[in-house]
Motif scaffolding. Sequence first.
Motif, PDB file in Angstrom:
ATOM      1  N   ASP A   1      37.931  39.492  49.129  1.00 31.33           N
ATOM      2  CA  ASP A   1      37.635  40.643  48.275  1.00 31.33           C
ATOM      3  C   ASP A   1      38.038  40.437  46.824  1.00 31.33           C
ATOM      4  OD1 ASP A   1      40.284  40.537  48.997  1.00 31.33           O
ATOM      5  OD2 ASP A   1      40.556  42.711  49.031  1.00 31.33           O
ATOM      6  N   ILE A   2      38.687  39.323  46.485  1.00 33.37           N
ATOM      7  CA  ILE A   2      39.192  39.202  45.109  1.00 33.37           C
ATOM      8  C   ILE A   2      38.065  39.033  44.099  1.00 33.37           C
ATOM      9  CG2 ILE A   2      41.460  38.312  45.745  1.00 33.37           C
ATOM     10  CD1 ILE A   2      40.500  35.528  44.990  1.00 33.37           C
ATOM     11  N   ALA A   3      36.932  38.462  44.498  1.00 35.43           N
ATOM     12  CA  ALA A   3      35.822  38.300  43.558  1.00 35.43           C
ATOM     13  C   ALA A   3      35.346  39.657  43.058  1.00 35.43           C
ATOM     14  CB  ALA A   3      34.674  37.532  44.222  1.00 35.43           C
ATOM     15  N   ALA A   4      35.223  40.616  43.962  1.00 35.83           N
ATOM     16  CA  ALA A   4      34.778  41.956  43.568  1.00 35.83           C
ATOM     17  C   ALA A   4      35.808  42.634  42.681  1.00 35.83           C
ATOM     18  CB  ALA A   4      34.512  42.796  44.815  1.00 35.83           C
ATOM     19  N   HIS A   5      37.098  42.503  43.022  1.00 32.26           N
ATOM     20  CA  HIS A   5      38.158  43.115  42.204  1.00 32.26           C
ATOM     21  C   HIS A   5      38.177  42.514  40.802  1.00 32.26           C
ATOM     22  CE1 HIS A   5      39.719  45.571  45.365  1.00 32.26           C
ATOM     23  NE2 HIS A   5      40.129  44.568  46.105  1.00 32.26           N
TER      24      HIS A   5
ATOM     25  N   SER B   1      35.696  41.048  39.235  1.00 29.37           N
ATOM     26  CA  SER B   1      34.493  41.451  38.526  1.00 29.37           C
ATOM     27  C   SER B   1      34.635  42.859  37.952  1.00 29.37           C
ATOM     28  CB  SER B   1      33.282  41.382  39.459  1.00 29.37           C
ATOM     29  OG  SER B   1      32.109  41.785  38.801  1.00 29.37           O
ATOM     30  N   THR B   2      35.213  43.760  38.727  1.00 29.76           N
ATOM     31  CA  THR B   2      35.439  45.126  38.249  1.00 29.76           C
ATOM     32  C   THR B   2      36.362  45.130  37.039  1.00 29.76           C
ATOM     33  OG1 THR B   2      35.109  46.049  40.463  1.00 29.76           O
ATOM     34  CG2 THR B   2      36.336  47.401  38.879  1.00 29.76           C
ATOM     35  N   PHE B   3      37.427  44.326  37.097  1.00 31.89           N
ATOM     36  CA  PHE B   3      38.394  44.207  36.011  1.00 31.89           C
ATOM     37  C   PHE B   3      37.725  43.707  34.732  1.00 31.89           C
ATOM     38  CE2 PHE B   3      41.562  41.500  33.802  1.00 31.89           C
ATOM     39  CZ  PHE B   3      42.549  42.429  33.552  1.00 31.89           C
ATOM     40  N   VAL B   4      36.935  42.652  34.855  1.00 30.33           N
ATOM     41  CA  VAL B   4      36.285  42.052  33.690  1.00 30.33           C
ATOM     42  C   VAL B   4      35.165  42.943  33.157  1.00 30.33           C
ATOM     43  CG1 VAL B   4      34.876  40.104  32.908  1.00 30.33           C
ATOM     44  CG2 VAL B   4      36.921  39.690  34.303  1.00 30.33           C
ATOM     45  N   ASP B   5      34.381  43.515  34.058  1.00 31.29           N
ATOM     46  CA  ASP B   5      33.274  44.384  33.623  1.00 31.29           C
ATOM     47  C   ASP B   5      33.784  45.588  32.830  1.00 31.29           C
ATOM     48  OD1 ASP B   5      31.522  42.687  34.857  1.00 31.29           O
ATOM     49  OD2 ASP B   5      31.188  43.947  36.622  1.00 31.29           O
ATOM     50  N   ALA B   6      34.993  46.050  33.144  1.00 25.02           N
ATOM     51  CA  ALA B   6      35.580  47.172  32.417  1.00 25.02           C
ATOM     52  C   ALA B   6      36.206  46.739  31.097  1.00 25.02           C
ATOM     53  CB  ALA B   6      36.635  47.867  33.286  1.00 25.02           C
ATOM     54  N   GLY B   7      36.209  45.431  30.821  1.00 23.92           N
ATOM     55  CA  GLY B   7      36.773  44.920  29.588  1.00 23.92           C
ATOM     56  C   GLY B   7      38.289  44.879  29.572  1.00 23.92           C
ATOM     57  N   ARG B   8      38.902  45.060  30.727  1.00 21.59           N
ATOM     58  CA  ARG B   8      40.360  45.142  30.765  1.00 21.59           C
ATOM     59  C   ARG B   8      41.056  43.797  30.556  1.00 21.59           C
ATOM     60  NH1 ARG B   8      41.242  49.436  35.810  1.00 21.59           N
ATOM     61  NH2 ARG B   8      40.537  51.293  34.663  1.00 21.59           N
TER      62      ARG B   8
ATOM     63  N   ALA C   1      45.355  26.633  36.187  1.00 19.69           N
ATOM     64  CA  ALA C   1      44.003  26.482  36.735  1.00 19.69           C
ATOM     65  C   ALA C   1      43.533  27.850  37.209  1.00 19.69           C
ATOM     66  CB  ALA C   1      44.014  25.479  37.893  1.00 19.69           C
ATOM     67  N   PRO C   2      42.223  28.017  37.426  1.00 21.91           N
ATOM     68  CA  PRO C   2      41.696  29.324  37.851  1.00 21.91           C
ATOM     69  C   PRO C   2      42.025  29.652  39.303  1.00 21.91           C
ATOM     70  CG  PRO C   2      39.932  27.720  37.763  1.00 21.91           C
ATOM     71  CD  PRO C   2      41.143  27.045  37.189  1.00 21.91           C
ATOM     72  N   VAL C   3      43.309  29.829  39.572  1.00 19.56           N
ATOM     73  CA  VAL C   3      43.792  30.167  40.913  1.00 19.56           C
ATOM     74  C   VAL C   3      44.369  31.577  40.883  1.00 19.56           C
ATOM     75  CG1 VAL C   3      45.424  29.576  42.742  1.00 19.56           C
ATOM     76  CG2 VAL C   3      44.335  27.749  41.410  1.00 19.56           C
ATOM     77  N   MET C   4      43.940  32.420  41.792  1.00 21.87           N
ATOM     78  CA  MET C   4      44.466  33.783  41.890  1.00 21.87           C
ATOM     79  C   MET C   4      45.738  33.741  42.734  1.00 21.87           C
ATOM     80  SD  MET C   4      42.414  35.810  40.144  1.00 21.87           S
ATOM     81  CE  MET C   4      42.238  37.471  40.801  1.00 21.87           C
ATOM     82  N   GLU C   5      46.843  33.390  42.079  1.00 22.23           N
ATOM     83  CA  GLU C   5      48.082  33.131  42.818  1.00 22.23           C
ATOM     84  C   GLU C   5      48.592  34.355  43.573  1.00 22.23           C
ATOM     85  OE1 GLU C   5      47.818  32.504  39.514  1.00 22.23           O
ATOM     86  OE2 GLU C   5      48.373  30.406  39.097  1.00 22.23           O
ATOM     87  N   LYS C   6      48.538  35.515  42.962  1.00 20.24           N
ATOM     88  CA  LYS C   6      49.157  36.694  43.584  1.00 20.24           C
ATOM     89  C   LYS C   6      48.429  37.141  44.857  1.00 20.24           C
ATOM     90  CE  LYS C   6      49.286  38.644  39.474  1.00 20.24           C
ATOM     91  NZ  LYS C   6      49.495  39.608  38.364  1.00 20.24           N
ATOM     92  N   PRO C   7      47.094  37.258  44.865  1.00 19.14           N
ATOM     93  CA  PRO C   7      46.413  37.586  46.126  1.00 19.14           C
ATOM     94  C   PRO C   7      46.637  36.524  47.203  1.00 19.14           C
ATOM     95  CG  PRO C   7      44.958  38.006  44.277  1.00 19.14           C
ATOM     96  CD  PRO C   7      46.139  37.271  43.728  1.00 19.14           C
ATOM     97  N   LEU C   8      46.650  35.257  46.803  1.00 18.15           N
ATOM     98  CA  LEU C   8      46.885  34.194  47.777  1.00 18.15           C
ATOM     99  C   LEU C   8      48.308  34.274  48.332  1.00 18.15           C
ATOM    100  CD1 LEU C   8      45.070  31.185  46.069  1.00 18.15           C
ATOM    101  CD2 LEU C   8      44.450  32.226  48.257  1.00 18.15           C
ATOM    102  N   ALA C   9      49.270  34.592  47.454  1.00 21.41           N
ATOM    103  CA  ALA C   9      50.652  34.712  47.903  1.00 21.41           C
ATOM    104  C   ALA C   9      50.810  35.866  48.893  1.00 21.41           C
ATOM    105  CB  ALA C   9      51.576  34.910  46.708  1.00 21.41           C
ATOM    106  N   GLN C  10      50.091  36.965  48.652  1.00 19.17           N
ATOM    107  CA  GLN C  10      50.145  38.081  49.601  1.00 19.17           C
ATOM    108  C   GLN C  10      49.497  37.682  50.927  1.00 19.17           C
ATOM    109  OE1 GLN C  10      49.077  41.917  48.077  1.00 19.17           O
ATOM    110  NE2 GLN C  10      49.088  42.898  50.076  1.00 19.17           N
ATOM    111  N   ALA C  11      48.373  36.966  50.854  1.00 18.40           N
ATOM    112  CA  ALA C  11      47.710  36.515  52.076  1.00 18.40           C
ATOM    113  C   ALA C  11      48.587  35.545  52.862  1.00 18.40           C
ATOM    114  CB  ALA C  11      46.378  35.850  51.731  1.00 18.40           C
ATOM    115  N   ALA C  12      49.449  34.809  52.123  1.00 12.38           N
ATOM    116  CA  ALA C  12      50.331  33.843  52.771  1.00 12.38           C
ATOM    117  C   ALA C  12      51.645  34.461  53.227  1.00 12.38           C
ATOM    118  CB  ALA C  12      50.611  32.683  51.824  1.00 12.38           C
ATOM    119  N   GLY C  13      51.779  35.785  53.028  1.00 10.04           N
ATOM    120  CA  GLY C  13      52.948  36.485  53.540  1.00 10.04           C
ATOM    121  C   GLY C  13      54.177  36.452  52.659  1.00 10.04           C
ATOM    122  N   LEU C  14      54.064  35.965  51.415  1.00 10.89           N
ATOM    123  CA  LEU C  14      55.237  35.902  50.549  1.00 10.89           C
ATOM    124  C   LEU C  14      55.693  37.286  50.100  1.00 10.89           C
ATOM    125  CD1 LEU C  14      54.645  32.864  50.504  1.00 10.89           C
ATOM    126  CD2 LEU C  14      55.153  32.864  48.060  1.00 10.89           C
TER     127      LEU C  14
END
Length: 336
Positions: free
Chosen positions: A27-31, A33-40, A131-144
Amino acid sequence: MRARLDAESRAAGFVSTGVCRPDAVPDIAAHLSTFVDAGRHGQMAWMAERMAWRGDPAALWPEARSVVMLAHSYAPQHDPLSDLDRREQGAISVYAQGRDYHDVVKKALKRVARWMVAEAGCEVKVFVDTAPVMEKPLAQAAGLGWQGKHTNLLSRKFGNWVFLGAIFTTLELEVDAPEAEHCGSCRKCLDICPTDAFPAPFQLDARRCISYLTIEHRGPVDADLRPALGNRIYGCDDCLAVCPWNKFAVEASDMRYHGPHRAPDLADLAQLDDAGFRARFSGSPIKRIGRDRMVRNVCYAIGNSGAAHLKPVVQDLCEDDDATVADAARWAVERL
């Protein structure tokens, strides 16, 4: 293998280790995209330009079968909020007060990665915020831990004062269960933000975030936001510092994070030229913003200080070669 990996990671200084699959965060691609589309994302154009990789970790290296996420503590030895009362000194984010974390964490990551290659004959790639790595979502998925309402990763085991590193590998490792959110009804991080940078819990508008404004943003900061910067000249720790889960913060694993840049005198920084800036902040992540952006921030801080005796310091900068510095200096003179 997994148990030995945890032990090796601890020996390298990491406070927590977790494993997930590269496709564990669909789901991170959609999140994003929403962030960037809003200019945030503000002026961080690289977010938009590299969305394909950020939105799909598996696309970064298709051969990868596992992602090892690791947390490296940089917990402060003092209350960062206390620096905000030192009006004639600059408040610098805890993570940037010492050695550049990229160097420290990458060295530790490479130690673990070399061990993995030696033990299992696998291929590896290491990433630390470059690098273009979404560390925080991956860290949550990995249980950190989980992404709190301030959007940073936090944990019931180590709070939120951590750097994240990633090792992508061709090795099939046992994965961890993702961590659930444990913020409950707490709003401390949202309510303390000086610039109201959180439109809603778990959402950040970088254009109003002091860390973004003092580090990433080029040119003048909007006049209505300048007073809220206070004496913050590089980053902001307010939302991190008030998190109740920090009662479980683990001592920083490398004392080089506690360096010489805690609260420098604003008057000294205002007089830096380019060579002086580079010499003073050699080996620090602060160096990347350059002299002009730092002195711009210092002028805003002096303008917010209420210290009339600092007026001559900024008056000397009103005709600075950099137009943004000159604008900030004139604003500070008017404020004082």
